[in-house]
Design an enzyme around this catalytic site. Structure first.
Site, PDB file in Angstrom:
ATOM      1  N   GLY A 136      72.762  -3.195  33.743  1.00  0.00           N
ATOM      2  CA  GLY A 136      73.001  -1.756  33.738  1.00  0.00           C
ATOM      3  C   GLY A 136      74.477  -1.445  33.592  1.00  0.00           C
ATOM      4  O   GLY A 136      75.343  -2.289  33.857  1.00  0.00           O
ATOM      5  N   CYS A 137      74.779  -0.224  33.183  1.00  0.00           N
ATOM      6  CA  CYS A 137      76.174   0.151  32.923  1.00  0.00           C
ATOM      7  C   CYS A 137      76.984   0.236  34.213  1.00  0.00           C
ATOM      8  O   CYS A 137      78.074  -0.364  34.318  1.00  0.00           O
ATOM      9  CB  CYS A 137      76.244   1.450  32.131  1.00  0.00           C
ATOM     10  SG  CYS A 137      75.298   2.821  32.838  1.00  0.00           S
TER      11      CYS A 137
END
Length: 327
Positions: A136-137
């Site tokens: 995930g970012c």
């Protein structure tokens, strides 16, 4: 080597579009198809309008199984919404030799044979994998801020994080909190202490520091801009600032995209790049680590391409020497 033949599922969204921008300029990539149910039959540049003149590729709406069975297909990127990748793997039969890079949350726990795709954490394991769960970012920016401490086994107290992301982190579909009239000149907190990326962050730290059981107190913010994440992380640290800098620079020495800056940093240094830039400060007994990435590149499609490069034995930075806006 021969070019890598690539398929993209969910190519009309933000991460799919960013993949297209990177891969059409990648020296070793050939896009076999870009699938979109909503945009089928339309030129890619009608949705991703900046690609006008760069590609004549048309969104495919053909039978997905037929696309997967085409001869010579090497890898697919799954860019659909969270939960969709699990459905995809139950609905379709994938050739045994086909590699998968999933950009959803579905397999970041490394279930179903997937390898967590943070190169700075487990590059060697990624290089021999057939299925990658792209991080995930927020998780990428926070993990890169903390991994050197975990690797040294010196996280002794809770970790505190405040991080702000651009509107593209919420995806392309409009909602009350992504609409321009709400987001412009505004800022808000969401999912405080409960963000879904906490699970993978704790998993990653546990891979390096045995018995890691400290809290990661995470406050995410919605920012009034489109791209980029800045994470401010602090925790207790007994050493000096000079020792911390040496620790971080040594840990990231062999990683081409993560850099430690002696000067304070800003988002425009990393937007539109696959870089993570880190800055360290010491305040009394607290080490403050600031980490900046682009949520769509290093936080999504750039890192996915980095993982593809590793899987196929290419230089890690192939197709990813991208220019930041800077100002």
């Amino acid at each position: 080597m021969n070019k890598i033949n690539i398929g993209i599922i969910g190519a009309a969204g933000y991460t799919g579009g960013e993949l297209l921008r990177i891969l059409i300029n990648h020296p070793n990539a050939s896009i076999a198809f870009a699938h979109s149910k909503s945009q089928a039959g339309k030129p890619v540049y009608t949705t991703h309008t900046d690609l006008l003149g760069d590609t004549d590729l048309v969104f495919s709406g053909d039978d997905i199984q037929e696309l997967l069975n085409q001869e010579g297909l090497n890898v697919i990127f799954l860019c659909s919404g969270h939960g969709e990748s699990q459905k995809f793997l139950t609905e379709y039969t994938l050739p045994a030799e086909l590699k998968i890079i999933d950009l959803s949350t579905d397999f970041r726990d490394e279930s179903n044979g997937f390898v967590y795709g943070l190169p700075e954490l487990q590059k060697e394991k990624i290089s021999t994998a057939t299925k990658i769960a792209n991080p995930g970012c927020f998780a990428t920016s926070i993990e890169l801020a903390i991994l050197p401490l975990a690797n040294a086994g010196i996280i002794k107290n809770d970790i505190h994080v405040s991080a702000v992301t651009g509107s593209t982190g919420a995806g392309q579909s409009l909602s009350a909190t992504t609409h321009f009239t709400w987001r412009n000149n505004n800022m808000s907190i969401y999912k405080a202490f409960t963000h879904q990326h906490l699970t993978e962050i704790k998993m990653s730290l546990g891979k390096l520091q045995d018995g890691f059981d400290k809290a990661v107190n995470f406050i995410p913010y919605r920012g009034d801009y489109t791209r980029g994440i800045m994470a401010n992380v602090y925790t207790e640290y007994e050493g000096s600032l000079e020792e911390a800098k040496a620790l971080y620079k040594s840990f990231y020495e062999s990683h081409p995209f993560t850099h430690v800056s002696d000067a304070p940093i800003d988002l425009k240094q990393v937007v539109n790049t696959n870089k993570c830039i880190i800055h360290l400060e010491k305040h009394d007994d607290q080490l403050l680590i600031t980490s900046a990435i682009d949520n769509l590149t290093k936080g999504a499609s750039g890192q996915a391409t980095q993982n593809m490069n590793l899987i196929f034995g290419l230089p890690e930075d192939a197709g990813l020497r991208l220019k930041a806006p800077a100002f």
